[in-house]
Write a protein that holds these residues in place. Structure first.
Motif, mmCIF file in Angstrom:
data_model
loop_
_atom_site.group_PDB
_atom_site.id
_atom_site.type_symbol
_atom_site.label_atom_id
_atom_site.label_comp_id
_atom_site.label_asym_id
_atom_site.label_seq_id
_atom_site.Cartn_x
_atom_site.Cartn_y
_atom_site.Cartn_z
ATOM 1 N N ARG A 176 -11.790 -4.677 4.495
ATOM 2 C CA ARG A 176 -12.578 -5.603 4.477
ATOM 3 C C ARG A 176 -11.692 -6.718 3.830
ATOM 4 O O ARG A 176 -11.169 -6.460 2.843
ATOM 5 C CB ARG A 176 -13.786 -5.481 3.769
ATOM 6 N N LEU A 177 -11.719 -7.880 4.612
ATOM 7 C CA LEU A 177 -11.034 -9.040 4.187
ATOM 8 C C LEU A 177 -11.961 -9.956 3.315
ATOM 9 O O LEU A 177 -13.166 -10.130 3.568
ATOM 10 C CB LEU A 177 -10.528 -9.968 5.109
ATOM 11 N N ALA A 179 0.931 -1.145 -0.025
ATOM 12 C CA ALA A 179 0.009 -0.052 -0.078
ATOM 13 C C ALA A 179 0.818 1.374 0.041
ATOM 14 O O ALA A 179 0.393 2.302 -0.380
ATOM 15 C CB ALA A 179 -0.894 0.142 1.081
ATOM 16 N N GLU A 180 2.045 1.098 0.488
ATOM 17 C CA GLU A 180 3.078 2.334 0.501
ATOM 18 C C GLU A 180 2.467 3.670 1.222
ATOM 19 O O GLU A 180 2.401 4.544 0.572
ATOM 20 C CB GLU A 180 3.528 2.589 -0.779
ATOM 21 N N GLY A 181 1.777 3.354 2.287
ATOM 22 C CA GLY A 181 1.277 4.564 3.035
ATOM 23 C C GLY A 181 -0.206 4.967 2.614
ATOM 24 O O GLY A 181 -0.756 5.784 3.240
ATOM 25 N N ARG A 182 -0.658 4.383 1.469
ATOM 26 C CA ARG A 182 -2.293 4.688 0.969
ATOM 27 C C ARG A 182 -3.161 3.980 1.922
ATOM 28 O O ARG A 182 -2.905 2.762 2.318
ATOM 29 C CB ARG A 182 -2.260 4.471 -0.340
ATOM 30 N N ARG A 183 -4.207 4.686 2.010
ATOM 31 C CA ARG A 183 -5.427 3.955 2.694
ATOM 32 C C ARG A 183 -5.854 2.506 1.863
ATOM 33 O O ARG A 183 -6.237 2.631 0.570
ATOM 34 C CB ARG A 183 -6.381 4.996 2.876
ATOM 35 N N VAL A 184 -6.107 1.639 2.707
ATOM 36 C CA VAL A 184 -6.641 0.350 2.027
ATOM 37 C C VAL A 184 -7.861 0.110 2.526
ATOM 38 O O VAL A 184 -8.258 0.162 3.691
ATOM 39 C CB VAL A 184 -5.571 -0.996 2.662
ATOM 40 N N THR A 185 -8.759 -0.187 1.544
ATOM 41 C CA THR A 185 -10.305 -0.366 1.767
ATOM 42 C C THR A 185 -10.587 -1.952 2.030
ATOM 43 O O THR A 185 -11.544 -2.553 2.414
ATOM 44 C CB THR A 185 -11.267 0.366 0.861
ATOM 45 N N ASP A 186 -9.872 -2.751 0.924
ATOM 46 C CA ASP A 186 -10.331 -4.228 0.550
ATOM 47 C C ASP A 186 -8.914 -4.904 0.375
ATOM 48 O O ASP A 186 -8.288 -4.434 -0.128
ATOM 49 C CB ASP A 186 -11.255 -4.175 -0.447
ATOM 50 N N ILE A 187 -9.188 -6.214 0.873
ATOM 51 C CA ILE A 187 -7.913 -7.089 0.838
ATOM 52 C C ILE A 187 -8.401 -8.685 0.144
ATOM 53 O O ILE A 187 -9.509 -9.048 0.907
ATOM 54 C CB ILE A 187 -7.326 -7.487 1.879
ATOM 55 N N TYR A 188 -8.058 -9.096 -0.969
ATOM 56 C CA TYR A 188 -8.655 -10.093 -1.740
ATOM 57 C C TYR A 188 -7.408 -11.282 -1.072
ATOM 58 O O TYR A 188 -6.354 -11.177 -1.725
ATOM 59 C CB TYR A 188 -8.811 -9.859 -2.989
ATOM 60 N N LEU A 189 -8.048 -12.421 -0.619
ATOM 61 C CA LEU A 189 -7.367 -13.655 -0.232
ATOM 62 C C LEU A 189 -7.614 -14.636 -0.974
ATOM 63 O O LEU A 189 -8.955 -14.963 -1.330
ATOM 64 C CB LEU A 189 -7.183 -13.936 1.125
ATOM 65 N N VAL A 190 -6.857 -15.519 -1.515
ATOM 66 C CA VAL A 190 -7.321 -16.750 -2.275
ATOM 67 C C VAL A 190 -6.864 -18.013 -1.347
ATOM 68 O O VAL A 190 -5.408 -17.827 -0.698
ATOM 69 C CB VAL A 190 -6.494 -16.917 -3.412
ATOM 70 N N VAL A 191 -7.526 -18.838 -0.671
ATOM 71 C CA VAL A 191 -7.435 -19.825 0.237
ATOM 72 C C VAL A 191 -7.614 -21.292 -0.447
ATOM 73 O O VAL A 191 -8.897 -21.656 -0.429
ATOM 74 C CB VAL A 191 -7.935 -19.459 1.458
ATOM 75 N N GLY A 192 -6.625 -22.051 -0.818
ATOM 76 C CA GLY A 192 -7.025 -23.462 -1.119
ATOM 77 C C GLY A 192 -7.243 -24.365 -0.120
ATOM 78 O O GLY A 192 -6.801 -24.184 1.153
ATOM 79 N N GLU A 221 -7.457 -3.045 -2.525
ATOM 80 C CA GLU A 221 -7.923 -1.973 -3.083
ATOM 81 C C GLU A 221 -7.428 -0.760 -2.100
ATOM 82 O O GLU A 221 -7.597 -0.866 -1.108
ATOM 83 C CB GLU A 221 -9.544 -2.285 -2.881
ATOM 84 N N ILE A 222 -6.873 0.371 -2.863
ATOM 85 C CA ILE A 222 -6.512 1.327 -2.257
ATOM 86 C C ILE A 222 -7.495 3.000 -2.661
ATOM 87 O O ILE A 222 -7.837 2.522 -3.727
ATOM 88 C CB ILE A 222 -4.980 1.767 -2.298
ATOM 89 N N GLU A 223 -7.303 3.780 -1.727
ATOM 90 C CA GLU A 223 -7.990 4.863 -1.864
ATOM 91 C C GLU A 223 -7.202 6.011 -3.022
ATOM 92 O O GLU A 223 -5.957 6.052 -2.569
ATOM 93 C CB GLU A 223 -8.302 5.539 -0.730
ATOM 94 N N MET A 224 -7.711 6.443 -3.859
ATOM 95 C CA MET A 224 -6.827 7.360 -4.656
ATOM 96 C C MET A 224 -7.211 8.629 -4.549
ATOM 97 O O MET A 224 -8.633 9.005 -4.300
ATOM 98 C CB MET A 224 -7.160 7.125 -6.103
ATOM 99 N N VAL A 273 -10.357 -14.653 11.167
ATOM 100 C CA VAL A 273 -9.224 -13.579 10.584
ATOM 101 C C VAL A 273 -9.756 -12.413 10.785
ATOM 102 O O VAL A 273 -9.046 -11.278 11.190
ATOM 103 C CB VAL A 273 -8.592 -14.006 9.571
ATOM 104 N N GLN A 274 -11.091 -12.136 10.368
ATOM 105 C CA GLN A 274 -11.658 -10.683 10.589
ATOM 106 C C GLN A 274 -11.524 -10.127 11.764
ATOM 107 O O GLN A 274 -11.053 -8.634 11.855
ATOM 108 C CB GLN A 274 -13.032 -10.591 9.631
ATOM 109 N N PHE A 275 -12.031 -10.908 12.722
ATOM 110 C CA PHE A 275 -11.923 -10.382 14.250
ATOM 111 C C PHE A 275 -10.502 -9.916 14.503
ATOM 112 O O PHE A 275 -10.273 -8.777 15.020
ATOM 113 C CB PHE A 275 -12.379 -11.307 15.132
#
Ligand SMILES: Nc1nc2c(ncn2[C@@H]2O[C@H](COP(=O)(O)OP(=O)(O)O)[C@@H](O)[C@H]2O)c(=O)[nH]1
Ligand SMILES: [Mg+2]
Ligand SMILES: [Zn+2]
Lengths: 115, 223
Positions: A58-59, A18-31, A107-110, A41-43
């Motif tokens: 949000r995860l 993110a390099e300091g930018r605000r993160v709104t969403d994170i997308y994980l892939v779990v096999g 997902e980061i805020e622009m 994990v969200q907790f």
């Protein structure tokens, strides 16, 4: 249960990208065959991300079933309980996938750019 | 405020993987061959370590890292068998991680060792996926657990290099469908080297010990 350790790793990688930018969403892939994680994990996330640019993000989990490849019918199907092909009943199967465990995207805020 | 999606595609455990690689380099430079032993509680991890240390003590210098249990019972058993040992206090953690092993390695006389055996926390789910830097992952299954374990814990069976099937002395007394067990193993992990044995009667132990001696010798001759 090792959700806390997992969460810390997710946070480290996220902040890095993110390099300091605000993160709104994170997308994980779990096999299905990867290290086990559940929804707690969200907790942990809400707890450890406080005060970081990824606070309250949000995860999103994309859970990938393990897939078996069948040598009987040549098909591919989610791994069944007794490891037989659900299409043709063959026992001649191999595991094709299910070991994924990665952060796909964030997902980061622009800043709004006025033209 | 608009948002932008940026691709990451990074393994969640990549930081642990990197530390595991550091551990591996340390072990390689000290010419210490290392095993990570995983199993459910009571499968016989400590028993296998005891037998291995006792029977190889004349030929190999063995170090043991004990991660199972919060007590030092297992570390004491390993010491009594003739190994140098370090107890990791996992603080109730469900598996070992590379940084814990790094700290334990710092307390071992690596240059005076040929073989390191790590007893992971007794758990068939959590240790999978957390690399420690060892050369091989060993899973100890045991007959009384039942033959369905590969089907129930595929991530563990999928991930190991060596499979020990312990407590074969109990085969006459408990129901254990060896063919069903082997079929599950073969699908998850085709061709995995398997040692059926009994830590109680000693049956099958020689094959395991001979394999281990050869592996250590091969490893040390290439370093
Ligand atoms: N019958 C039988 N019992 C065994 C064998 N190996 C270990 N045990 C017993 O199983 C129990 C658990 O063994 P232990 O080595 O402490 O398991 P760990 O929790 O995986 O370290 C102990 O009571 C051992 O004596 C075996 O080959 N046969
Ligand atoms: Mg033990
Ligand atoms: Zn089929």
């Amino acid at each position: 249960m090792h959700e806390l350790a997992i969460t810390q790793h997710v946070l480290d990688i996220t902040l890095n990208h993110a390099e300091g930018r605000r993160v709104t969403d994170i997308y994980l892939v779990v096999g299905q065959l990867s290290s086990y994680v559940d929804d707690s994990v969200q907790f942990f996330w809400d707890f450890i991300s406080k005060g970081t640019p990824a606070e309250a993000a949000r995860l999103h989990f994309r859970r990938e079933p393990a897939l078996l490849g069948c040598h009987g019918c040549g098909g591919s199907a989610p791994l069944t309980k007794d490891f037989t092909c659900p299409n043709c009943g063959s026992e001649a199967v191999t595991i094709e996938s299910g070991e994924e465990f990665y952060i796909e995207a964030i997902e980061i805020e622009m800043e709004e750019v006025s033209t | 405020m608009t948002t932008k999606r940026i691709a990451v595609v990074e393994n969640v455990l990549s930081a642990n993987d990197r530390l595991a690689e550091d551990n591996r380099r340390l072990l390689d430079s000290a010419r210490v061959f290392a095993l990570n032993i995983m199993a459910s509680p009571g499968a016989g991890k400590t028993s296998l370590i005891e037998q291995t240390v006792q029977r190889l003590a004349a030929e190999l210098r063995v170090g043991v890292i004990e991660g199972d249990l919060a007590t030092s019972i297992d570390a004491e058993r390993a010491e009594a068998a003739g190994a140098v040992s370090v107890q990791i206090n996992t603080g109730g953690n469900c598996h070992l991680e590379a940084p814990m092993v790094r700290d334990a390695l710092a307390q071992l006389p690596l240059n005076e060792m040929d073989l390191l055996i790590i007893e992971n926390v007794g758990n068939l789910v959590c240790p999978a996926g957390w690399k420690l830097g060892t050369h091989l992952n060993v899973l100890v299954a045991s007959v009384p657990e039942g033959a369905d374990k590969p089907y129930k814990y595929p991530s563990m069976y999928n991930d190991v290099d060596i499979l020990v099937v312990n407590k074969i002395d109990l085969l006459p007394y408990v129901t254990f469908d060896m063919d069903f067990f082997k079929r599950g193993v073969e699908i998850l992990n085709p061709g995995v080297t398997t040692f059926p044995l009994s830590c109680r009667t000693g049956e099958g132990l020689d094959a395991w010990l001979n394999w281990l001696k050869t592996s250590v010798a091969d490893f040390r001759s290439t370093r």
